[in-house]
Design a protein around this motif. Structure first.
Motif, PDB file in Angstrom:
ATOM      1  N   VAL A   1      -8.993   1.540  -0.981  1.00  0.00           N
ATOM      2  CA  VAL A   1      -7.790   2.317  -0.652  1.00  0.00           C
ATOM      3  C   VAL A   1      -8.178   3.631   0.032  1.00  0.00           C
ATOM      4  CG1 VAL A   1      -5.732   3.445  -1.586  1.00  0.00           C
ATOM      5  CG2 VAL A   1      -6.518   1.285  -2.568  1.00  0.00           C
ATOM      6  N   ASP A   2      -9.254   4.254  -0.449  1.00  0.00           N
ATOM      7  CA  ASP A   2      -9.743   5.491   0.180  1.00  0.00           C
ATOM      8  C   ASP A   2      -9.990   5.272   1.671  1.00  0.00           C
ATOM      9  OD1 ASP A   2      -9.757   7.626  -1.561  1.00  0.00           O
ATOM     10  OD2 ASP A   2     -11.646   7.055  -2.490  1.00  0.00           O
ATOM     11  N   ASP A   3     -10.710   4.195   1.972  1.00  0.00           N
ATOM     12  CA  ASP A   3     -11.023   3.894   3.373  1.00  0.00           C
ATOM     13  C   ASP A   3      -9.752   3.706   4.186  1.00  0.00           C
ATOM     14  OD1 ASP A   3     -13.688   4.079   2.958  1.00  0.00           O
ATOM     15  OD2 ASP A   3     -14.051   1.921   2.801  1.00  0.00           O
ATOM     16  N   SER A   4      -8.779   3.019   3.592  1.00  0.00           N
ATOM     17  CA  SER A   4      -7.525   2.770   4.290  1.00  0.00           C
ATOM     18  C   SER A   4      -6.787   4.075   4.603  1.00  0.00           C
ATOM     19  CB  SER A   4      -6.648   1.843   3.436  1.00  0.00           C
ATOM     20  OG  SER A   4      -5.375   1.709   3.998  1.00  0.00           O
ATOM     21  N   LEU A   5      -6.793   4.991   3.627  1.00  0.00           N
ATOM     22  CA  LEU A   5      -6.062   6.252   3.819  1.00  0.00           C
ATOM     23  C   LEU A   5      -6.770   7.177   4.811  1.00  0.00           C
ATOM     24  CD1 LEU A   5      -5.010   6.996   0.104  1.00  0.00           C
ATOM     25  CD2 LEU A   5      -3.657   5.945   1.917  1.00  0.00           C
ATOM     26  N   ARG A   6      -8.080   6.934   5.043  1.00  0.00           N
ATOM     27  CA  ARG A   6      -8.822   7.784   5.985  1.00  0.00           C
ATOM     28  C   ARG A   6      -8.834   7.224   7.398  1.00  0.00           C
ATOM     29  NH1 ARG A   6     -12.669   8.896   1.649  1.00  0.00           N
ATOM     30  NH2 ARG A   6     -13.892   7.100   2.316  1.00  0.00           N
ATOM     31  N   ALA A   7      -8.131   6.118   7.585  1.00  0.00           N
ATOM     32  CA  ALA A   7      -8.111   5.522   8.932  1.00  0.00           C
ATOM     33  C   ALA A   7      -7.593   6.548   9.943  1.00  0.00           C
ATOM     34  CB  ALA A   7      -7.227   4.285   8.937  1.00  0.00           C
ATOM     35  N   THR A   8      -8.180   6.537  11.125  1.00  0.00           N
ATOM     36  CA  THR A   8      -7.838   7.556  12.127  1.00  0.00           C
ATOM     37  C   THR A   8      -6.387   7.441  12.600  1.00  0.00           C
ATOM     38  OG1 THR A   8      -8.703   6.079  13.837  1.00  0.00           O
ATOM     39  CG2 THR A   8     -10.199   7.774  12.959  1.00  0.00           C
ATOM     40  N   ASP A   9      -5.821   6.233  12.512  1.00  0.00           N
ATOM     41  CA  ASP A   9      -4.426   6.086  12.965  1.00  0.00           C
ATOM     42  C   ASP A   9      -3.428   6.161  11.796  1.00  0.00           C
ATOM     43  OD1 ASP A   9      -5.178   3.754  11.784  1.00  0.00           O
ATOM     44  OD2 ASP A   9      -4.421   2.428  13.378  1.00  0.00           O
TER      45      ASP A   9
ATOM     46  N   ALA B   1       5.497  -3.267   0.029  1.00  0.00           N
ATOM     47  CA  ALA B   1       5.462  -3.203  -1.437  1.00  0.00           C
ATOM     48  C   ALA B   1       4.022  -3.176  -1.939  1.00  0.00           C
ATOM     49  CB  ALA B   1       6.207  -4.401  -2.029  1.00  0.00           C
ATOM     50  N   GLY B   2       3.172  -3.943  -1.300  1.00  0.00           N
ATOM     51  CA  GLY B   2       1.769  -3.977  -1.722  1.00  0.00           C
ATOM     52  C   GLY B   2       1.101  -2.630  -1.545  1.00  0.00           C
ATOM     53  N   PHE B   3       1.411  -1.961  -0.442  1.00  0.00           N
ATOM     54  CA  PHE B   3       0.820  -0.638  -0.216  1.00  0.00           C
ATOM     55  C   PHE B   3       1.380   0.374  -1.214  1.00  0.00           C
ATOM     56  CE2 PHE B   3       1.021   3.567   1.816  1.00  0.00           C
ATOM     57  CZ  PHE B   3      -0.344   3.814   1.885  1.00  0.00           C
ATOM     58  N   ALA B   4       2.668   0.268  -1.550  1.00  0.00           N
ATOM     59  CA  ALA B   4       3.262   1.190  -2.521  1.00  0.00           C
ATOM     60  C   ALA B   4       2.509   1.113  -3.844  1.00  0.00           C
ATOM     61  CB  ALA B   4       4.743   0.860  -2.731  1.00  0.00           C
ATOM     62  N   TYR B   5       2.224  -0.106  -4.277  1.00  0.00           N
ATOM     63  CA  TYR B   5       1.502  -0.272  -5.536  1.00  0.00           C
ATOM     64  C   TYR B   5       0.063   0.236  -5.409  1.00  0.00           C
ATOM     65  CZ  TYR B   5      -0.603  -2.525  -9.595  1.00  0.00           C
ATOM     66  OH  TYR B   5      -1.286  -2.770 -10.762  1.00  0.00           O
ATOM     67  N   ALA B   6      -0.572  -0.086  -4.313  1.00  0.00           N
ATOM     68  CA  ALA B   6      -1.963   0.352  -4.112  1.00  0.00           C
ATOM     69  C   ALA B   6      -2.047   1.876  -4.090  1.00  0.00           C
ATOM     70  CB  ALA B   6      -2.511  -0.236  -2.816  1.00  0.00           C
ATOM     71  N   TRP B   7      -1.115   2.521  -3.389  1.00  0.00           N
ATOM     72  CA  TRP B   7      -1.162   3.989  -3.306  1.00  0.00           C
ATOM     73  C   TRP B   7      -0.909   4.610  -4.681  1.00  0.00           C
ATOM     74  CZ3 TRP B   7       2.183   7.883  -4.564  1.00  0.00           C
ATOM     75  CH2 TRP B   7       1.760   9.172  -4.210  1.00  0.00           C
ATOM     76  N   ALA B   8       0.105   4.105  -5.413  1.00  0.00           N
ATOM     77  CA  ALA B   8       0.435   4.682  -6.722  1.00  0.00           C
ATOM     78  C   ALA B   8      -0.727   4.509  -7.696  1.00  0.00           C
ATOM     79  CB  ALA B   8       1.699   4.036  -7.272  1.00  0.00           C
ATOM     80  N   ARG B   9      -1.327   3.348  -7.666  1.00  0.00           N
ATOM     81  CA  ARG B   9      -2.464   3.106  -8.579  1.00  0.00           C
ATOM     82  C   ARG B   9      -3.642   4.001  -8.210  1.00  0.00           C
ATOM     83  NH1 ARG B   9      -3.763  -0.159 -12.521  1.00  0.00           N
ATOM     84  NH2 ARG B   9      -5.799  -1.182 -12.638  1.00  0.00           N
ATOM     85  N   HIS B  10      -3.862   4.191  -6.927  1.00  0.00           N
ATOM     86  CA  HIS B  10      -4.938   5.078  -6.474  1.00  0.00           C
ATOM     87  C   HIS B  10      -4.644   6.521  -6.894  1.00  0.00           C
ATOM     88  CE1 HIS B  10      -7.009   7.673  -3.508  1.00  0.00           C
ATOM     89  NE2 HIS B  10      -7.967   6.764  -3.587  1.00  0.00           N
TER      90      HIS B  10
END
Length: 395
Positions: free
Chosen positions: A189-197, A308-317
């Motif tokens: 999830v960290d890597d996903s949130l640091r994506a340049t776009d 929905a999947g991202f919402a859960y991933a972000w909240a859990r992170h």
């Protein structure tokens, strides 16, 4: 696998006949010992000591003057229902309320078998029954000493101890796999949130944020009773649905607070920092309408912005990384609050990247779940073997 032993050549003994309580009193200041172990450093049903204090940190009270050595067994004599038995693999100091135990003669009772005898249900039952006091019950060693059990011949002891220890090692390995999976998920999830776009925005721009309906006596009875979830129903990635309560919700309130598949629920307030922000995903586990109370916050993805999947991933992170805890306020009870949650800054990956993230997390979750199930099964087997081979009392 250890099979239940035939006990024809076993000897019935009293605990105090084969185990001695060590009273090696030392001065913490001059002992040269650097570590101490207090009750909070010992975990229920866990022989390993993975936490300790440092003798120079100023915490030690007058009761901390008992030396223990590697291989000796520590037993919490206060509130014995907590089942605190541990084996030291280092030397240190503990309080006089923690018994330091070792075999009277290692040629009669192997040191490696002693902690397993003390983990049986019959040993715990005896200790709890013989404890004195109500507020902070305790047991005297003299009342442990007359606990009776069947002691195997030494070779049988070795076979049993090796089998139980091997199971314990496998359980620990599987626990490490589960812990590693959690770290991998956070890193992904960290890597996903640091994506340049990835796009910076507030949480309420990425998700619909809603706090649940307040519970009040006037809602306790009515003609429109509806089940609702509360903080007690959320447990770090899981829904606990054995005890779901009801209260009255009007038709308008149901439209506001009704859960739909994909909703993410977050514990809004809690006295425990470790549990604040615990997260679970609703997937329609119960039939008919189910709403939620104001001890929970709900995240719902915004169409075209988040999944929905991202919402859960972000909240859990956010929960695991302490983001929720950092925005919480309160003294005895910490609250995240819907306004503070809404205003949290975050980064949102592109929708395709969100889908890829969910696929990856599903694979990690399956691996973690398999390891967790295997671990639970082995723990059950270990408990069964302990009790069948060593758990016998004369009571």
């Amino acid at each position: 696998m250890v099979e239940p032993a035939t006990k024809r050549r076993w000897t019935r003994v009293a605990f105090g006949d084969v185990v001695r309580k060590v009273s090696d009193r030392v001065d913490p200041e001059t002992s040269g010992l650097e570590r101490y172990v207090a009750g909070e450093h010992m975990d229920t049903d866990n022989l390993r000591i993975s936490r300790w204090g440092t003798t120079g940190d100023g915490y030690l009270g007058p009761a901390f003057h008992m030396r223990f050595k590697p291989g000796q067994v520590l037993y919490g004599s206060r509130r014995t229902y907590l089942r605190k038995v541990a084996v030291a693999d280092f030397a240190g100091i503990t309080a006089n309320t923690t018994f330091v135990l070792e075999p009277e003669d290692p040629n009669v009772l192997l040191p490696e078998l002693l902690p397993f005898i003390m983990q049986t249900e019959s040993f715990h039952d005896h200790s709890i029954k013989q404890s004195k006091g109500s507020v902070n019950p305790y047991i005297n060693y003299s009342d442990l000493a007359w606990y009776e059990f069947a002691l195997p011949p030494v070779e049988e002891q070795r076979r049993i101890a090796e089998g139980i220890a091997a199971l314990g090692t496998t359980v620990e390995t599987l626990k490490a796999v589960v812990d590693s999976s959690t770290r991998v998920a956070l890193a992904v999830v960290d890597d996903s949130l640091r994506a340049t776009d990835a796009v910076e925005m507030r949480v309420d721009q990425a998700f619909e944020v809603q706090i649940g309906r307040q519970r009040a006596p006037k809602y306790a009875t009515g003609t429109q009773a509806c089940r609702y979830l509360r903080a007690a129903n959320i447990k770090d990635g899981r829904l606990l649905l054995d005890d779901v309560l009801e209260m009255d919700f009007t038709a308008d309130e149901r439209r506001t607070f009704r859960l739909t598949t994909g909703d993410v629920l977050i514990t809004e307030g809690c006295g425990s920092p470790e549990e604040l922000g615990a997260t679970a995903r609703w997937s329609g586990e119960l039939s008919d309408d189910v709403c939620f109370q104001n001890t929970l916050l709900r995240l719902r993805p915004r169409k075209g912005v988040t999944t929905a999947g991202f919402a859960y991933a972000w909240a859990r992170h956010a929960y695991k990384s302490g983001k929720f805890l950092r925005v919480a306020r309160g003294s005895n009870i910490l609250h995240i609050g819907s306004k503070r949650l809404s205003a949290m800054p975050m980064k949102v990956p592109q929708l395709r990247a969100q889908d890829d993230l969910e696929e990856m997390l599903v694979r990690v979750e399956i691996a973690s779940s398999n390891a967790s199930q295997r671990r639970s099964a082995l723990e059950s087997a270990r408990r069964r073997i302990l009790n069948e081979n060593l758990g016998e009392s004369s009571e």
